[in-house]
Write a protein that holds these residues in place. Structure first.
Motif, PDB file in Angstrom:
ATOM      1  N   ALA A  27     -60.090 -23.445  -4.629  1.00  0.00           N
ATOM      2  CA  ALA A  27     -60.280 -22.078  -4.124  1.00  0.00           C
ATOM      3  C   ALA A  27     -61.740 -21.764  -3.763  1.00  0.00           C
ATOM      4  N   PRO A  28     -62.715 -22.104  -4.622  1.00  0.00           N
ATOM      5  CA  PRO A  28     -64.107 -21.786  -4.247  1.00  0.00           C
ATOM      6  C   PRO A  28     -64.519 -22.485  -2.964  1.00  0.00           C
ATOM      7  N   ARG A  34     -46.281 -29.747  -6.713  1.00  0.00           N
ATOM      8  CA  ARG A  34     -47.442 -29.203  -7.417  1.00  0.00           C
ATOM      9  C   ARG A  34     -48.628 -29.039  -6.463  1.00  0.00           C
ATOM     10  N   ALA A  35     -48.826 -30.056  -5.607  1.00  0.00           N
ATOM     11  CA  ALA A  35     -49.961 -30.002  -4.681  1.00  0.00           C
ATOM     12  C   ALA A  35     -49.829 -28.802  -3.746  1.00  0.00           C
ATOM     13  N   LEU A  36     -48.609 -28.616  -3.224  1.00  0.00           N
ATOM     14  CA  LEU A  36     -48.389 -27.509  -2.288  1.00  0.00           C
ATOM     15  C   LEU A  36     -48.605 -26.166  -2.977  1.00  0.00           C
ATOM     16  N   LEU A  37     -48.045 -26.048  -4.177  1.00  0.00           N
ATOM     17  CA  LEU A  37     -48.198 -24.799  -4.922  1.00  0.00           C
ATOM     18  C   LEU A  37     -49.678 -24.529  -5.192  1.00  0.00           C
ATOM     19  N   VAL A  43     -55.394 -21.316  -1.214  1.00  0.00           N
ATOM     20  CA  VAL A  43     -55.615 -20.699   0.098  1.00  0.00           C
ATOM     21  C   VAL A  43     -55.546 -19.181  -0.032  1.00  0.00           C
ATOM     22  N   VAL A  44     -54.568 -18.708  -0.803  1.00  0.00           N
ATOM     23  CA  VAL A  44     -54.419 -17.258  -0.971  1.00  0.00           C
ATOM     24  C   VAL A  44     -55.626 -16.687  -1.718  1.00  0.00           C
ATOM     25  N   ILE A  45     -55.973 -17.337  -2.848  1.00  0.00           N
ATOM     26  CA  ILE A  45     -57.062 -16.803  -3.664  1.00  0.00           C
ATOM     27  C   ILE A  45     -58.418 -17.030  -2.971  1.00  0.00           C
ATOM     28  N   VAL A  75     -59.812 -25.579   4.392  1.00  0.00           N
ATOM     29  CA  VAL A  75     -58.546 -25.853   3.715  1.00  0.00           C
ATOM     30  C   VAL A  75     -58.354 -27.354   3.557  1.00  0.00           C
ATOM     31  N   LYS A  76     -58.787 -28.092   4.589  1.00  0.00           N
ATOM     32  CA  LYS A  76     -58.688 -29.552   4.513  1.00  0.00           C
ATOM     33  C   LYS A  76     -59.531 -30.076   3.348  1.00  0.00           C
TER      34      LYS A  76
END
Lengths: 273, 247
Positions: A144-145, A76-79, A85-87, A193-194
């Motif tokens: 994401a934000p 779940r975390a990776l997804l 990251v994509v959004i 990202v971190k």
């Protein structure tokens, strides 16, 4: 990709005791835990010491439960982080390219960041019931934000002389973006990202405690049921797993990535000569 | 004289809006011959960098014309403007790629350029692993990699120690001669200008304009510490000081 191995391997830090200094923290934590547990403030069955907890962790692991819980939760975390990251990255790229769009959306991003992500859960549960979507919605709303803002900030911090250098090479528009702004912003993006991971991980844990899905014995679900059953040993054992994952991801994934990028960009301390 | 390498007519540059315009450059006329080495000398505020940036297309021209008959110039900056995430080779590769060269041709040209500044051993180094002098040598050949015949240098050696600077003066002079370049070199150091230039153009500040021009006919190779260079430089400095006193 430019080579990162310009620095000879021999330049690595030699074997030093200081590298093991962080282990002192582990020892301190264990000693404090043992001491509180023995102090008699709480009975053993409410606050067991490290011994029984690690024994229990061993049992759960042998029974395959730890691996299963980690698989579900980390999946779940990776997804969630991947979507963030994509959004977030996409939004950051887009807003970085178009000034007007950024001016229009920046307050919204700033506002989103002030909302503690756990407060999205009631709405997410209303809209998506107790489901994966409910969890992922909140994870993405938190991470994401933060990633988008980090990317925008790192575009702002690109040294003007590099932009001028790019333009003097004849780069403009997308070329300037691809060859100068984007690579220059990479270290900041990775830091974003971190930070996004930290948000995602917190939201996810909150989500797993609130959104229990029947056939998904996640880390959060284990924590929840351990509390319901007053199973302190189990609760602490799963807490140790949560802590361990947090530390491992931070050290193994992000620190390594940041170090590599910083070394390449000449930003690390040992690179300054 | 054949067709010049650079011709500036009636150049004017105004910054800021209509409310509080600042004139950076006023009615500047300058012609540089092909193969000429011209140094622009002046105190800060005389629009030296602005002029180079306009020539490189980084800033707009308010009034006047810039004619560049030998094509787009290459610009080199005071601070290292190498891309820190690219190795030395990749820094040189980028302008060659932008020029549309094929992989083999690029490789050969990079080897040539590195040999020109004797940095073959540092092809795979990252910029931060090089000394300041080495970085500026890479920046110099990156400017050459753009294929420009006109080089604009904006105080390129100002941040270097005296030894590195001497060495770079020699290398620049050699490359200028061997590659048949035209150079417009901005500096605030009169000695450096006399050491390098065929012609020194003195600029006065606020607004930037040409104060005087001086042909330097000292024989080459020159040495920055030679008495002849020092004497000429002192004369130029006196002129600059007089101009400031009038201001």
């Amino acid at each position: 990709m430019p080579s990162t191995d310009a620095q000879p391997a021999g330049a690595r830090a030699p074997f030093r005791l200081a590298r093991f200094a962080p282990l002192v923290s582990v020892a301190l934590a264990l000693v404090a835990w043992e001491a509180v547990s023995r102090s008699g403030m709480w009975p053993d069955w409410l606050l067991p010491g490290p011994g029984p907890v690690f024994r229990r962790l061993g049992e759960e692991t042998l029974a395959g439960k730890t691996a299963e819980a980690c698989r579900i939760t980390l999946g779940r975390a990776l997804l969630g982080l991947g979507m963030s990251v994509v959004i977030g990255g996409g939004a950051g790229l887009f807003l970085g390219r178009f000034r007007w769009a950024r001016a229009a959306v920046a307050p919204l991003l700033a506002g989103l960041q002030t909302v503690p992500s756990v407060t999205w859960f009631p709405l997410a549960i209303l809209l998506f019931q107790l489901s994966e979507q409910a969890i992922q919605t909140v994870v993405v709303l938190g991470a994401a934000p933060c990633i988008a803002v980090a990317l925008l900030d790192s575009f702002d911090r690109v040294p003007p002389v590099l932009v001028k250098a790019g333009r003097s090479l004849g780069l403009e528009g997308f070329g300037l973006f691809r060859h100068v702004l984007l690579p220059a912003a990479m270290p900041g993006f990775v830091s974003g990202v971190k930070q996004g991971w930290a948000f995602a991980w917190r939201s996810l844990m909150a989500g797993e405690l609130l959104v229990l899905i029947g056939d998904k014995p996640s880390l959060g679900a284990h924590l929840h049921f351990a509390r319901e059953l007053s199973d302190a040993e189990g609760l602490l054992a799963w807490l140790v797993v949560v802590l361990g994952i947090g530390i491992l991801v931070d050290v193994l994934v992000f620190r390594t990535l940041e170090d590599a990028l910083h070394r390449r960009h000449g930003l690390s301390r040992d690179a300054a000569r | 004289m054949t067709e010049p390498a650079l011709d500036i007519r009636g150049l004017r540059k105004v910054y800021g809006g209509t409310k509080s315009p600042v004139t950076a450059i006023e009615n500047l006329n300058l012609t540089v011959a092909r193969g000429e080495f011209v140094c622009l000398v002046g105190a800060s505020g005389c629009g030296k960098s602005t002029l180079l940036h306009m020539l490189a297309g980084l800033e707009s021209v308010t009034e006047g014309t810039l004619t560049l008959p030998i094509g787009r110039p290459a610009l080199m900056f005071q601070e290292s403007a190498l891309f820190p995430w690219l190795s030395v080779t990749k820094n040189l590769d980028l302008p060659l790629r932008l020029a549309g060269l094929e992989s083999g041709a690029r490789k050969a040209r990079i080897a040539e350029l590195l040999a020109l500044v004797k940095l073959e051993a540092f092809a795979d180094a990252q910029p931060h692993q090089l000394s300041g002098g080495m970085r500026q040598r890479v920046a110099l050949v990156r400017a050459l990699a753009q294929g420009a015949k006109l080089l604009l240098l904006d105080e390129p050696f100002a941040a270097l120690d005296a030894m590195s600077r001497d060495r770079l003066h020699e290398e620049l002079e050699r490359i200028w001669r061997d590659e048949g370049l035209t150079i417009l070199f901005v500096t605030h150091n009169a000695r450096e200008a006399v050491r390098l230039a065929d012609r020194v153009v003195m600029l006065a500040p606020r607004p930037g304009r040409i104060l005087s021009e001086h042909h330097i006919d000292l024989p080459r190779p020159r040495r920055i510490e030679s008495p002849e260079v020092a004497t000429r430089a002192a004369e130029l400095l006196d002129l600059l000081k007089a101009a400031h006193a009038v201001d």
